[in-house]
Scaffold this motif. Structure first.
Motif, PDB file in Angstrom:
ATOM      1  N   ALA A  89      -4.777 -42.987  53.027  1.00 11.83           N
ATOM      2  CA  ALA A  89      -5.153 -43.898  54.111  1.00 11.83           C
ATOM      3  C   ALA A  89      -6.452 -44.601  53.722  1.00 11.83           C
ATOM      4  N   HIS A  90      -6.577 -45.872  54.075  1.00 15.42           N
ATOM      5  CA  HIS A  90      -7.759 -46.655  53.737  1.00 15.42           C
ATOM      6  C   HIS A  90      -8.711 -46.687  54.927  1.00 15.42           C
ATOM      7  N   SER A  91      -9.945 -46.312  54.659  1.00 19.32           N
ATOM      8  CA  SER A  91     -10.969 -46.292  55.691  1.00 19.32           C
ATOM      9  C   SER A  91     -11.853 -47.528  55.556  1.00 19.32           C
ATOM     10  N   SER A  92     -12.280 -48.063  56.681  1.00 22.55           N
ATOM     11  CA  SER A  92     -13.172 -49.226  56.635  1.00 22.55           C
ATOM     12  C   SER A  92     -14.586 -48.819  56.259  1.00 22.55           C
ATOM     13  N   SER A  93     -14.975 -47.557  56.568  1.00 23.08           N
ATOM     14  CA  SER A  93     -16.309 -47.090  56.191  1.00 23.08           C
ATOM     15  C   SER A  93     -16.426 -45.600  56.476  1.00 23.08           C
ATOM     16  N   PHE A  94     -17.435 -44.985  55.840  1.00 24.81           N
ATOM     17  CA  PHE A  94     -17.853 -43.619  56.146  1.00 24.81           C
ATOM     18  C   PHE A  94     -19.325 -43.675  56.550  1.00 24.81           C
ATOM     19  N   ALA A  95     -19.727 -42.795  57.453  1.00 28.50           N
ATOM     20  CA  ALA A  95     -21.117 -42.788  57.929  1.00 28.50           C
ATOM     21  C   ALA A  95     -21.587 -41.355  58.111  1.00 28.50           C
ATOM     22  N   ALA A  96     -22.900 -41.163  57.930  1.00 26.50           N
ATOM     23  CA  ALA A  96     -23.489 -39.834  58.123  1.00 26.50           C
ATOM     24  C   ALA A  96     -24.917 -40.006  58.603  1.00 26.50           C
ATOM     25  N   HIS A  97     -25.312 -39.126  59.539  1.00 28.03           N
ATOM     26  CA  HIS A  97     -26.679 -39.129  60.059  1.00 28.03           C
ATOM     27  C   HIS A  97     -27.357 -37.864  59.546  1.00 28.03           C
ATOM     28  N   VAL A  98     -28.283 -38.038  58.576  1.00 27.11           N
ATOM     29  CA  VAL A  98     -28.914 -36.902  57.913  1.00 27.11           C
ATOM     30  C   VAL A  98     -30.419 -37.118  57.898  1.00 27.11           C
ATOM     31  N   SER A 101     -32.011 -40.342  59.397  1.00 31.18           N
ATOM     32  CA  SER A 101     -31.554 -41.666  58.957  1.00 31.18           C
ATOM     33  C   SER A 101     -30.033 -41.687  58.884  1.00 31.18           C
ATOM     34  N   THR A 102     -29.471 -42.851  59.086  1.00 29.74           N
ATOM     35  CA  THR A 102     -28.023 -43.023  59.049  1.00 29.74           C
ATOM     36  C   THR A 102     -27.637 -43.796  57.793  1.00 29.74           C
ATOM     37  N   GLN A 103     -26.703 -43.223  57.044  1.00 33.84           N
ATOM     38  CA  GLN A 103     -26.192 -43.871  55.839  1.00 33.84           C
ATOM     39  C   GLN A 103     -24.749 -44.279  56.089  1.00 33.84           C
ATOM     40  N   THR A 104     -24.417 -45.505  55.678  1.00 33.36           N
ATOM     41  CA  THR A 104     -23.060 -46.016  55.863  1.00 33.36           C
ATOM     42  C   THR A 104     -22.552 -46.577  54.539  1.00 33.36           C
ATOM     43  N   THR A 105     -21.323 -46.265  54.221  1.00 32.84           N
ATOM     44  CA  THR A 105     -20.722 -46.773  52.978  1.00 32.84           C
ATOM     45  C   THR A 105     -19.799 -47.935  53.294  1.00 32.84           C
ATOM     46  N   GLY A 106     -19.269 -48.528  52.242  1.00 35.70           N
ATOM     47  CA  GLY A 106     -18.248 -49.544  52.383  1.00 35.70           C
ATOM     48  C   GLY A 106     -16.882 -48.905  52.521  1.00 35.70           C
ATOM     49  N   PRO A 107     -15.816 -49.676  52.290  1.00 36.53           N
ATOM     50  CA  PRO A 107     -14.453 -49.134  52.417  1.00 36.53           C
ATOM     51  C   PRO A 107     -14.224 -47.976  51.456  1.00 36.53           C
ATOM     52  N   GLY A 108     -13.344 -47.080  51.872  1.00 35.10           N
ATOM     53  CA  GLY A 108     -13.027 -45.924  51.046  1.00 35.10           C
ATOM     54  C   GLY A 108     -11.589 -45.487  51.268  1.00 35.10           C
TER      55      GLY A 108
END
Length: 881
Positions: A89-98, A101-108
């Motif tokens: 399945a194709h994801s539009s993004s992944f995100a994590a709050h660590v 701070s919040t980090q967000t990636t591109g599509p995965g």
């Protein structure tokens, strides 16, 4: 009578028989050894190709088809050991709050794996840290999100809200390229790189995440095969490809097979063809030389054979009966020499590879041994029987002498064939070493591959032409160089110097034959050794070029690692750390890699060979780059595509680190970089790191090249992995050496050349010593007569040593020259074996010294033995004759 004749040969012609047996044994042993090794190597290539694949087939279920039905169909396919469904399945993004701070990636990509997937396909997922089950993140994704096991990651699918999952572990995907391939698409349309962001979910969690909605979800069936495959990679490729096509036909358009096993075997079959080519290029000349050695041994006793035939005729034997006795001698030599050769081959396999069969199957091993034995019999017939039958057709001895004295043809007729062969060799070499020439032809989409065997014509013509030319030149020197020969032999033969020169001139044909045979044996050793040394050198260069240095630390994309971080990498064993920038830049609409380097220090961590560059040496271009801040090294492909000339301005669009927008940066083209450490093999740029940092507003480093002095790479890499964790990728040269090499490299060409080099030394020694020894033995009558006429032992010794000196010098010098030319031609024609092509030949001085010494010692031993025999009382010698 046959028995008496055989006993007489064994009793009175022992030396000649043993020498002929040695030649046959060498030919048989070489062919049997190389043939068995070639077959075993092909089987090893097939096995390694099979082991290198984690998932044999990725069967992608097409839209509208029933995944369960396709799964059942795959499992029923003959040869399938296991098959399980995998969701994509194709994801539009992944995100994590660590840590605030919040980090967000591109599509995965999100994968849904069965619980036992890692057990079924252990090579697909490699655990790094945390649990091996549950929600797993790829190493790059964990680095991008700055998360560790126990943290929470949000998965955003198109059209849905974020779904939070807890990370259980971090893993590596060693075969990500094949895992995320576009199934069924040709190679040129495949993704240039696997996705950076990947999350692996258990099958139940994946189904819950996607809500059992097939929209945007693809199902693949990953299968492992257990069907027995042929040992030859080409046959195995055909079998696997045919089975995949059969499955697609049964699926009726419901599934497409991603044949990873077939792709690996496709590469292996090309390597197997190259191994076969090397067998022909490097092995056949050795067998031909052994046959020529046997023929020379037989020719050395030609005069005695004609005398024996004359005596048999006087005693009433018919030519047919004499021919049968010659056939008996040939059979004795062929059978005994063949059996001895098979014994040598078995011993070689046992010593070098631990098995007389060289690790191949019994049927193939026996086949090669039988072929080698038949070859030995044929050589014996050609070397012993054919000359005897030819002599039987000679009417008188006077006819033979008149035939030997027939000369006087124009020089252009005598030398025309030699030069024609050499010119033909040069023309074939020019055609077969062009930029567009491919020795192994493997068209895209065509299951069969072929070899352009006509390229073999170049080295073959060179070998023949050079041998004939050396023959002519030796005859010319011995015929018209009596004055030089007299002066040369004076220190050895004293007052018999003139007589020695006359004898050498009269025996110019046998001596020229010995010189040519020794030269060809030496050239075989030189070309084989130089090719092997060059191959080993380039295999090391390829590994170093791919890895960049002894140890390389690659920072994740988007990291803002400053150059000062190099100090933290100077662990024990590291001599120097060189930072290198990695950016991307547009030239026109083409996106290419941009590397920022420090020209003054880049060579301190990695080797820069002149072959990497065009238009100047490595030092020259690095100096040119250092002297011009906006200098740019461009790949040859880009220079051709954009028709660049030195000094042209090249405007590159690079991303500004602060605004994230593309900005145009001017550079000036100062040279061509065909290869560069860590760079891709097609298109890239190399520029000054300081200028790139200023233009992009960031001095962030993409990789660090570590010099360990060529030692302890594994230990240094292990320490750095422990120190850095999953924040960076650490690779070492030993690890890369095993992954970038072809299966031909993994089989190790040294196994082939070890056999050939050992036989080359024996051939050189035999060509120098055996032929001279037999020639001297046949001239015992001449030495006895010279003794009766007053020649002293010292003078006879001088005659023999002069001939030995001429043979040694002429053979070694001619062999070195021919071997050098052959080596250059072999390396150039076999460019496909080398990656990258070598800048020059690698010369194994120790081995070549050993070969020359073995030949010289054999000649000296033969000469000393001849001197010893010449010292016998003349009356006793004449009585024995």
């Amino acid at each position: 009578m046959n028995t008496a004749w055989a006993r007489g040969l064994a009793r009175h012609r022992t030396g000649r028989l043993v020498a002929a047996l040695a030649g046959i044994a060498l030919a048989v042993a070489l062919v049997a050894s190389l043939g068995s090794f070639l077959t075993a190597s092909k089987a090893t290539m097939t096995q390694r190709a099979v082991r290198s694949v984690a998932v044999d087939w990725q069967v992608e279920v097409q839209p509208g088809a029933d995944p369960n039905g396709m799964l059942s169909l795959v499992r029923r396919t003959p040869g399938i050991q296991t098959a399980v469904p995998v969701g994509f399945a194709h994801s539009s993004s992944f995100a994590a709050h660590v840590q605030g701070s919040t980090q967000t990636t591109g599509p995965g990509v999100v994968l849904g794996l069965p619980d036992d997937y890692q057990k079924l396909f252990p090579g697909e997922v490699r655990p790094l840290t945390g649990s091996t089950s549950g929600v797993l993140l790829a190493q790059q994704t964990a680095s991008n999100l700055h998360v560790a096991p126990g943290d929470t990651v949000g998965i955003q699918l198109p059209g849905t809200g974020a779904r939070q999952v807890r990370v259980a572990g971090v893993v590596d995907l060693p075969q990500a390229d094949s895992l995320f391939q576009k199934v069924g698409a040709p190679s040129q349309t495949q993704p240039t790189a696997p996705p950076d962001n990947v999350v692996l979910l258990p099958a139940a969690d994946f189904a819950s995440l996607t809500g059992h909605d097939a929209t945007g979800v693809t199902t693949q069936i990953h299968a492992a095969r257990d069907a027995a495959l042929p040992t030859d990679p080409a046959a195995a490729f055909t079998a696997v490809t045919g089975s995949a096509h059969h499955l697609e036909a049964r699926a009726s358009g419901g599934a497409i097979v991603g044949n990873n096993l077939g792709a690996a075997l496709d590469s292996a079959r090309q390597d197997a063809l190259y191994a076969q080519i090397l067998f022909l290029f490097l092995g056949v000349p050795g067998a031909v030389l052994a046959a020529a050695l046997t023929a020379s041994v037989a020719a050395a006793g030609g005069e005695r054979r004609r005398q024996e035939q004359g005596l048999l005729r006087l005693r009433g034997l018919r030519p047919r009966r004499i021919a049968s006795l010659s056939g008996l001698e040939a059979a004795l030599v062929g059978v005994t020499g063949g059996l001895a050769g098979l014994g040598i081959a078995a011993l070689t396999g046992r010593i070098a590879f631990g098995s007389a069969s060289f690790g191949t199957s019994a049927g193939q091993w026996i086949l090669w041994y039988v072929l080698a034995f038949v070859l030995g019999a044929a050589v014996a017939a050609g070397a012993v029987l054919v000359p005897a039958l030819r002599d039987l057709r000679t009417v008188t001895v006077a006819d033979t002498r008149r035939a030997e004295r027939r000369t006087g043809s124009p020089w252009w007729m005598r030398y025309g064939l030699d030069f024609a062969l050499l010119i033909g060799s040069w023309l074939v070499f020019r055609a077969s070493s062009g930029n567009q020439y491919a020795l192994v032809l493997a068209p895209e989409g065509v299951p069969s591959i072929s070899v352009s065997y006509w390229a073999f014509l170049g080295p073959a013509l060179l070998w023949l032409g050079a041998a004939l030319l050396l023959w002519r030149l030796t005859l010319l020197a011995l015929t018209h160089g009596r004055g030089v020969l007299t002066r040369l032999s004076r220190p050895f033969a004293s007052h018999l110097a003139g007589t020695t020169a006359a004898v050498l001139s009269r025996r110019r044909r046998p001596l020229a034959r010995s010189v040519v045979l020794l030269a060809l044996a030496v050239s075989f050793a030189v070309s084989t050794a130089a090719f092997n040394a060059t191959y080993k050198q380039q295999a090391e260069v390829d590994a170093r070029l791919t890895n960049g240095a002894d140890v390389t630390v690659t920072e994740p994309p988007g990291a803002r690692t400053p150059p000062s971080a190099a100090s933290a990498l100077k662990v024990s064993g590291v001599h120097h750390v060189e930072p290198i920038q990695h950016r991307f830049a547009y030239v026109g609409s083409d996106l290419q890699d941009l590397y920022g380097v420090r020209p003054d220090t880049i060579a301190s961590a990695t080797s820069l060979q002149d072959a990497y560059f065009s238009g100047g040496s490595a030092a020259t271009l690095m100096e040119r780059l250092a002297n011009r801040p906006d200098g740019l090294l461009v790949s040859a492909e880009t220079v051709k595509d954009f028709q660049l000339a030195p000094g042209d301005m090249v405007n590159l669009r690079v991303q500004d680190a602060r605004t994230k927008a593309l900005r145009t940066v001017p550079f000036h083209y100062v040279g061509v970089a065909k290869e560069f450490p860590t760079a891709p093999k097609d298109s890239f740029f190399v520029a000054n790191a300081s200028y790139v940092a200023k233009a992009t507003g960031s001095d962030a480093i993409g990789a660090f090249l570590l010099d360990t002095g060529g030692t302890h790479q594994k230990q240094v890499a292990a320490r750095l992995r422990h120190q850095l964790g999953t924040g960076a990728t650490v690779t070492d040269l030993t690890q890369t050496r095993g992954t970038v090499g072809t299966s031909l490299t993994s089989v190790d060409l040294a196994g082939l050349t070890r056999i050939e080099l050992a036989f080359a030394v024996l051939l050189a020694a035999g060509a120098g010593g055996l032929v001279l020894a037999l020639g001297l033995a046949e001239r015992r009558r001449t030495f006895a007569i010279a003794t009766v006429l007053g020649a002293r032992p010292r003078q006879l010794r001088g005659m023999v040593l002069t001939e030995a000196l001429l043979l040694t010098v002429g053979g070694l010098a001619g062999g070195a020259l021919i071997g050098w030319a052959l080596s250059e031609m072999l390396v150039k024609v076999l460019t496909g074996v080398f990656d990258p092509p070598p800048a020059g030949l690698s010369v194994p001085g120790a081995y070549l010294t050993l070969t020359a010494s073995a030949a010289a010692v054999a000649v000296l031993a033969a000469a000393l033995n001849g001197v010893r025999r010449a010292a016998r009382p003349a009356v006793e010698e004449l009585r024995d004759l």
